[in-house]
Design a protein around this motif. Sequence first.
Motif, short mmCIF file in Angstrom:
data_model
loop_
_atom_site.label_atom_id
_atom_site.label_comp_id
_atom_site.label_asym_id
_atom_site.label_seq_id
_atom_site.Cartn_x
_atom_site.Cartn_y
_atom_site.Cartn_z
N UNK A 86 0.79 -1.22 0.00
CA UNK A 86 0.00 0.00 0.00
C UNK A 86 0.83 1.28 0.00
N UNK A 87 2.13 1.17 0.25
CA UNK A 87 2.96 2.36 0.34
C UNK A 87 4.39 2.07 -0.09
N UNK A 88 5.02 3.08 -0.69
CA UNK A 88 6.44 2.93 -1.02
C UNK A 88 7.29 3.78 -0.09
N UNK A 89 6.67 4.30 0.96
CA UNK A 89 7.44 5.05 1.97
C UNK A 89 8.23 4.05 2.82
N UNK A 90 9.15 4.56 3.61
CA UNK A 90 9.89 3.67 4.52
C UNK A 90 8.89 3.02 5.46
N UNK A 91 8.86 1.70 5.47
CA UNK A 91 7.92 0.96 6.30
C UNK A 91 8.69 0.12 7.31
N UNK A 92 8.36 0.31 8.57
CA UNK A 92 9.01 -0.43 9.65
C UNK A 92 7.96 -1.26 10.38
N UNK A 93 8.27 -2.52 10.57
CA UNK A 93 7.35 -3.42 11.26
C UNK A 93 7.71 -3.57 12.73
N UNK A 94 6.72 -3.77 13.56
CA UNK A 94 6.94 -3.87 15.00
C UNK A 94 6.06 -4.96 15.58
N UNK A 95 6.58 -5.65 16.61
CA UNK A 95 5.76 -6.63 17.30
C UNK A 95 6.39 -8.00 17.43
N UNK A 96 6.63 -8.44 18.66
CA UNK A 96 7.10 -9.79 18.97
C UNK A 96 8.46 -10.12 18.36
N UNK A 97 9.36 -9.15 18.33
CA UNK A 97 10.72 -9.41 17.87
C UNK A 97 11.60 -9.71 19.07
N UNK A 98 12.15 -10.92 19.12
CA UNK A 98 12.94 -11.34 20.28
C UNK A 98 14.33 -11.87 19.92
N UNK A 131 16.98 -13.96 14.39
CA UNK A 131 16.28 -14.76 13.39
C UNK A 131 14.88 -14.22 13.14
N UNK A 132 14.23 -13.73 14.19
CA UNK A 132 12.92 -13.09 14.03
C UNK A 132 13.02 -11.93 13.04
N UNK A 133 14.08 -11.14 13.19
CA UNK A 133 14.26 -9.98 12.33
C UNK A 133 14.38 -10.42 10.87
N UNK A 134 15.24 -11.40 10.63
CA UNK A 134 15.44 -11.86 9.25
C UNK A 134 14.15 -12.43 8.67
N UNK A 135 13.45 -13.25 9.44
CA UNK A 135 12.22 -13.87 8.95
C UNK A 135 11.16 -12.83 8.62
N UNK A 136 11.01 -11.81 9.48
CA UNK A 136 10.00 -10.78 9.25
C UNK A 136 10.32 -9.93 8.02
N UNK A 137 11.60 -9.61 7.85
CA UNK A 137 12.00 -8.81 6.69
C UNK A 137 11.79 -9.59 5.41
N UNK A 138 12.18 -10.86 5.42
CA UNK A 138 12.01 -11.69 4.21
C UNK A 138 10.54 -11.90 3.89
N UNK A 139 9.71 -12.03 4.91
CA UNK A 139 8.28 -12.30 4.71
C UNK A 139 7.53 -11.07 4.22
N UNK A 140 7.86 -9.91 4.76
CA UNK A 140 7.06 -8.71 4.48
C UNK A 140 7.72 -7.71 3.55
N UNK A 141 9.04 -7.81 3.37
CA UNK A 141 9.81 -6.85 2.57
C UNK A 141 9.79 -5.45 3.19
N UNK A 142 9.68 -5.39 4.52
CA UNK A 142 9.76 -4.09 5.18
C UNK A 142 11.19 -3.55 5.10
N UNK A 143 11.33 -2.27 5.35
CA UNK A 143 12.64 -1.64 5.30
C UNK A 143 13.41 -1.81 6.61
N UNK A 144 12.68 -2.11 7.66
CA UNK A 144 13.33 -2.30 8.95
C UNK A 144 12.34 -2.81 9.98
N UNK A 145 12.85 -3.12 11.16
CA UNK A 145 11.96 -3.56 12.25
C UNK A 145 12.22 -2.71 13.48
#
Length: 281
Positions: free
Chosen positions: A158-170, A173-187
């Motif tokens: 929905x957006x090409x702005x910088x998108x950062x995901x948040x939630x349950x990062x511990x 490996x969580x970081x890598x999996x979330x980035x690969x899954x969602x293509x976010x720019x950061x967590x």
Amino acid sequence: GAGFAITEMVSLEGLIRNDKKTWKYVDIDEEETTAIQLFGKAEPEKFYKASKILQSRLNVKIIDVNFGCPVRKVVRSEAGSFLLKNPLSMGEIVKALKDSGVIVSAKIRCGFDRVNIEETIPVIDKAGADIIILHPRLATQFYTGRADWSLIKIARSMTDKILIGSGDICTPMDVRERIEYTDVDGVMIGRYAVGSPYIFKQVLDFFYNGEYRGYELDEIKKMMLEFANLYMKVENRTDLIPIRSTLIQYVKNFKNSSRIREKLSKIKTLLELENVIKDWN
């Protein structure tokens, strides 16, 4: 190792009234990449005014507006996640901040009591948000259940702005999996980092070197003492009562730590903390 940090929530009204306690929260190092996190009602003109004040006094370059806080006191004041109910007001606030000349970060949840990212994200995107930080829980969920990262994957489309995901990062490996899954720019890592500030270095080591190390008990003890000393210096206090709960977070992931947690819940002074730590093995 954090590449981008955000202050505690800072009251819009407190800044404008020049409240000393409020200004304490914006004592940032201009050399670091830190955003001032503002919260307040749907009053765009006050966000604009506060931004101008911050720029003139602190040379602030990035302002994060909190549209996600679910705390009842904040919601009752019609701030934080309350504004998720009115996407147009969110857009007006973002535009006011953008017009003031700063980089704008907008922190949102996926909705108040229903998912409405299809309403909120396009509005704040069009209004000029440079960064969108999405926590995929409803405000009414607080921190229960699991963060639904499939919503962040939808938000990415929905957006090409910088998108950062948040939630349950511990973990890294969580970081890598979330980035690969969602293509976010950061967590964003929030609650977990309270007791594990080294998580940021672990993530960097994992991404750059393919591995990371755990931290030994003696290293954790040293961090706790460094944190306590820094707190007393910055806050000009001699007691540790306000940070008991934070110190407890440092030990919660260790086995058989219940006895130490109980002792930490009762400490008042640095000497008492030192004695508790000496007794922890």
